[in-house]
Design a protein around this motif. Structure first.
Motif, mmCIF file in Angstrom:
data_model
loop_
_atom_site.group_PDB
_atom_site.id
_atom_site.type_symbol
_atom_site.label_atom_id
_atom_site.label_comp_id
_atom_site.label_asym_id
_atom_site.label_seq_id
_atom_site.Cartn_x
_atom_site.Cartn_y
_atom_site.Cartn_z
ATOM 1 N N ARG A 173 0.836 -1.196 0.000
ATOM 2 C CA ARG A 173 0.000 0.000 0.000
ATOM 3 C C ARG A 173 0.870 1.246 0.000
ATOM 4 N NH1 ARG A 173 -5.266 0.403 1.851
ATOM 5 N NH2 ARG A 173 -4.951 2.587 1.261
ATOM 6 N N ILE A 174 0.446 2.259 -0.717
ATOM 7 C CA ILE A 174 1.177 3.522 -0.747
ATOM 8 C C ILE A 174 0.936 4.262 0.565
ATOM 9 C CG2 ILE A 174 1.394 5.766 -1.887
ATOM 10 C CD1 ILE A 174 0.436 4.376 -4.477
ATOM 11 N N PRO A 175 1.981 4.597 1.317
ATOM 12 C CA PRO A 175 1.811 5.323 2.578
ATOM 13 C C PRO A 175 1.313 6.753 2.342
ATOM 14 C CG PRO A 175 3.940 4.221 2.500
ATOM 15 C CD PRO A 175 3.385 4.192 1.108
ATOM 16 N N GLU A 176 0.866 7.362 3.432
ATOM 17 C CA GLU A 176 0.232 8.674 3.389
ATOM 18 C C GLU A 176 1.129 9.765 2.808
ATOM 19 O OE1 GLU A 176 -3.165 9.927 6.568
ATOM 20 O OE2 GLU A 176 -1.108 9.834 7.291
ATOM 21 N N ARG A 177 2.379 9.819 3.235
ATOM 22 C CA ARG A 177 3.276 10.910 2.848
ATOM 23 C C ARG A 177 4.436 10.412 1.997
ATOM 24 N NH1 ARG A 177 0.105 15.297 4.455
ATOM 25 N NH2 ARG A 177 -0.692 14.874 6.537
ATOM 26 N N HIS A 178 4.218 9.414 1.197
ATOM 27 C CA HIS A 178 5.270 8.803 0.389
ATOM 28 C C HIS A 178 5.347 9.474 -0.979
ATOM 29 C CE1 HIS A 178 7.591 5.596 -1.595
ATOM 30 N NE2 HIS A 178 7.909 5.184 -0.389
ATOM 31 N N VAL A 179 6.515 9.435 -1.587
ATOM 32 C CA VAL A 179 6.671 10.020 -2.912
ATOM 33 C C VAL A 179 5.761 9.346 -3.933
ATOM 34 C CG1 VAL A 179 8.587 8.515 -3.614
ATOM 35 C CG2 VAL A 179 8.400 10.861 -4.573
ATOM 36 N N PHE A 180 5.418 8.064 -3.714
ATOM 37 C CA PHE A 180 4.513 7.382 -4.649
ATOM 38 C C PHE A 180 3.077 7.895 -4.545
ATOM 39 C CE2 PHE A 180 7.265 3.258 -4.440
ATOM 40 C CZ PHE A 180 8.245 3.888 -5.175
ATOM 41 N N SER A 181 2.792 8.660 -3.497
ATOM 42 C CA SER A 181 1.431 9.172 -3.329
ATOM 43 C C SER A 181 1.147 10.392 -4.204
ATOM 44 C CB SER A 181 1.187 9.551 -1.860
ATOM 45 O OG SER A 181 1.898 10.726 -1.508
ATOM 46 N N VAL A 182 2.178 10.954 -4.837
ATOM 47 C CA VAL A 182 1.997 12.175 -5.631
ATOM 48 C C VAL A 182 1.306 11.856 -6.951
ATOM 49 C CG1 VAL A 182 3.162 14.092 -6.787
ATOM 50 C CG2 VAL A 182 4.022 13.243 -4.588
ATOM 51 N N ALA A 204 8.441 20.230 -10.281
ATOM 52 C CA ALA A 204 7.773 19.085 -9.665
ATOM 53 C C ALA A 204 8.456 17.777 -10.060
ATOM 54 C CB ALA A 204 6.299 19.054 -10.067
ATOM 55 N N GLU A 205 8.799 17.631 -11.327
ATOM 56 C CA GLU A 205 9.508 16.429 -11.774
ATOM 57 C C GLU A 205 10.807 16.256 -10.990
ATOM 58 O OE1 GLU A 205 10.317 15.039 -16.110
ATOM 59 O OE2 GLU A 205 12.147 16.068 -15.445
ATOM 60 N N ARG A 206 11.563 17.328 -10.866
ATOM 61 C CA ARG A 206 12.850 17.257 -10.169
ATOM 62 C C ARG A 206 12.648 16.865 -8.700
ATOM 63 N NH1 ARG A 206 14.446 21.785 -11.614
ATOM 64 N NH2 ARG A 206 14.058 23.077 -9.772
ATOM 65 N N ALA A 207 11.670 17.491 -8.038
ATOM 66 C CA ALA A 207 11.454 17.214 -6.619
ATOM 67 C C ALA A 207 11.024 15.780 -6.377
ATOM 68 C CB ALA A 207 10.396 18.174 -6.066
ATOM 69 N N VAL A 208 10.184 15.243 -7.250
ATOM 70 C CA VAL A 208 9.666 13.883 -7.068
ATOM 71 C C VAL A 208 10.695 12.841 -7.485
ATOM 72 C CG1 VAL A 208 7.933 12.245 -7.914
ATOM 73 C CG2 VAL A 208 7.242 14.554 -7.233
ATOM 74 N N GLN A 209 11.313 13.031 -8.626
ATOM 75 C CA GLN A 209 12.221 11.992 -9.130
ATOM 76 C C GLN A 209 13.489 11.885 -8.301
ATOM 77 O OE1 GLN A 209 12.808 11.889 -13.368
ATOM 78 N NE2 GLN A 209 10.601 11.909 -13.790
ATOM 79 N N GLN A 210 13.927 12.967 -7.679
ATOM 80 C CA GLN A 210 15.126 12.848 -6.840
ATOM 81 C C GLN A 210 14.843 12.055 -5.564
ATOM 82 O OE1 GLN A 210 16.406 16.824 -5.976
ATOM 83 N NE2 GLN A 210 14.956 17.129 -4.289
ATOM 84 N N ARG A 211 13.541 11.822 -5.279
ATOM 85 C CA ARG A 211 13.145 10.988 -4.141
ATOM 86 C C ARG A 211 12.736 9.586 -4.579
ATOM 87 N NH1 ARG A 211 12.198 16.133 -3.088
ATOM 88 N NH2 ARG A 211 12.339 16.937 -0.947
ATOM 89 N N GLY A 212 12.916 9.282 -5.848
ATOM 90 C CA GLY A 212 12.605 7.942 -6.341
ATOM 91 C C GLY A 212 11.220 7.788 -6.921
ATOM 92 N N GLY A 213 10.499 8.886 -7.089
ATOM 93 C CA GLY A 213 9.170 8.829 -7.696
ATOM 94 C C GLY A 213 9.231 8.906 -9.204
ATOM 95 N N ALA A 214 8.049 8.822 -9.844
ATOM 96 C CA ALA A 214 8.004 8.728 -11.300
ATOM 97 C C ALA A 214 7.355 9.930 -11.976
ATOM 98 C CB ALA A 214 7.245 7.456 -11.705
#
Length: 490
Positions: free
Chosen positions: A101-110, A214-224
């Protein structure tokens, strides 16, 4: 919470134009648009843009928007401006998360923000004033600063730990020196982005610097999340879902929202006597609401908290309930560097993979925002919204029951103490609930919630904004004392 006004339990009364929204500056911005000849949509967008400045924990251009529109003499429309998961989202990435499950404040939640495109879609169809004019109040508040309102200040402090998850958010929203009620807070970065949106249209957001940041902030944390996701975003108009209750037609947004939970609960309750003096009535309301919400959790998904609400009726009779949100307070907590806003965390609304609401590339999650309207004899009767995540459908049922079944005055119905289901049998009761009703609910097996998420044990009972038309044709506006807002006759 402010008490019911004994002098005016009905609400604010006007003849042709009315605004109910969550902050005085937003109400003033909406009123100004109406006085300049703008439509209800123009006014609602202007108010919503201001709310994104003055309530950054609740909404902003990093979030989503939904609306219920009732044009005079025409069929009502809902607008779905909810964003999707990134196109490159990988289910394999969930394998290292508990329960997948995607956690509440996880980068995958964006998920992709839908607000700006939604504003433009609504304005293109129903606007009267020039697009650029709608944003002047929001730009001024962001650039020059505004006094932080009491409820906003309290939530700002309560969710300070969320800000500290991201150094950009912590600096932007002053985690080390949180603004207190009455102190001035300015956001010049957001002012610049809003000015670009005003001058260049939505492409300034979806194809410009905010998408890059937004792309830079998310992808540097491992998001897509990528710029291509911003460029590909679109919203859509659709017929509302509806149900009959006490001779009225209640309109809710269709899936991917849980508006259908309101309709299922009201349909079940319509067959009952609903005696307001009988505590068993409230027990029945809670029970049917619980079943309806469980059904929604099992069935709601993409068919293809925290929130703000504005309701406006203009002099032509056009009515809109517009709601925007970044979901949980301060959303994902991840800010777009240099742009003055945080990204939403709607991906937390996904279930596990394999569920109908399971995550997937380009998919919209289960969404809690549900602007609503009510028709009487086919014409506009009321527009309403109740902010507060899972409180939203519960607030609708309680408000509509009080107004349509019990005949209570509008402001008294808004002010009345509420209940909130937080889990199966976990039921929070607001201070002021009649003792006999509380006893009946506890006897029915509903217990006080404890330790359920960020607000467990200190439940958010929502914030309602309502405009209705009375039998004499007058407009009556009501605004929830649980928030910082107001109703304003124009």
């Amino acid at each position: 919470m402010k008490p019911i006004s004994q002098d005016n339990p009905w609400g604010v009364v006007g003849n042709s134009r009315m605004v109910a929204t969550g902050h005085p500056l937003a109400a003033q911005a909406a009123a100004r648009m109406l006085r300049e000849g703008g439509s209800a949509i123009d006014a609602a967008i202007a108010a919503d843009a201001v709310l994104g400045v003055v309530e950054p924990m609740a909404t902003g251009i990093g979030g989503d928007v939904l609306a219920m529109v009732v044009p005079p003499g025409e069929a009502p429309l809902s607008y779905n401006g909810t964003g999707r998961a990134p196109a490159q989202f990988s289910l394999d990435a969930l394998d290292r998360l508990p329960g997948r499950r995607i956690p509440e404040r996880h980068v995958f939640s964006v998920t992709v923000p839908g607000v700006v495109r939604g504003w433009h879609d609504l304005h293109s169809r129903f606007g009267r004033l020039p697009w650029q004019r709608l944003f002047q109040a929001a730009i001024q508040a962001a650039r020059g600063g505004f006094p932080v309102a009491p409820v906003a200040a309290r939530e700002w402090a309560l969710f300070e730990p969320v800000l500290r998850l991201d150094p950009v958010s912590a600096a932007l929203y002053r985690a080390d020196a949180l603004p207190r009620a009455g102190e001035t807070f300015a956001n010049p970065e957001l002012a610049a982005v809003l000015e670009a949106i005003a001058n260049e249209g939505p492409d300034a957001f979806y194809l410009g610097a905010p998408a890059v940041a937004a792309e830079r902030a998310v992808q540097q944390r491992g998001g897509a999340l990528a710029q291509a996701d911003f460029a590909g975003h679109s919203g859509h108009f659709a017929p509302p879902a509806s149900a009959r209750f006490r001779g009225l037609t209640v309109l809710e947004c269709p899936p991917n929202t849980h508006g259908i939970a309101v309709l299922h609960a009201l349909q079940a309750l319509d067959a009952l006597s609903l005696d307001p003096a009988d505590p068993a009535t409230t027990v029945a309301m809670v029970e049917h609401m619980g079943r309806a919400m469980q059904h929604a959790k099992e069935t709601v998904a993409d068919p293809a908290g925290n929130t703000v609400c504005t309701v406006v009726v203009d002099d032509s009779g056009l009515a809109v309930t517009l709601m925007s949100s970044i979901f949980k307070r301060f959303g994902s907590g991840i800010a777009a560097p240099g742009c003055g806003f945080v990204l939403q965390n709607r991906g937390f609304g996904f279930s596990q993979p394999g569920h109908i609401n399971g995550p997937g590339p380009g998919k919209r999650p289960y969404h809690t925002v549900v602007p609503a309207a009510v028709l009487k004899d086919g014409a506009f009767h009321a527009g309403l919204g109740v902010v507060g995540g899972a409180m939203q459908p519960q607030g609708h049922v309680q408000l509509i029951t009080r107004l349509a079944a019990w005949g209570q005055p509008l402001q008294a119905a808004i002010d009345a103490p509420r209940w909130r289901l937080e889990a199966d049998r976990a039921l929070a009761l607001e201070t002021g609930m009649p003792p006999e009703v509380a006893a009946a609910l506890r006897a029915a097996g509903y217990h006080e919630p404890q330790g359920l998420g960020e607000l467990g044990g200190r439940s958010d009972f929502g914030g309602a904004q309502v405009v209705l038309r009375d039998p004499a044709g007058r407009l009556i506006g009501g605004s929830d004392p649980r928030k910082d807002g107001m109703a304003l006759a124009v």
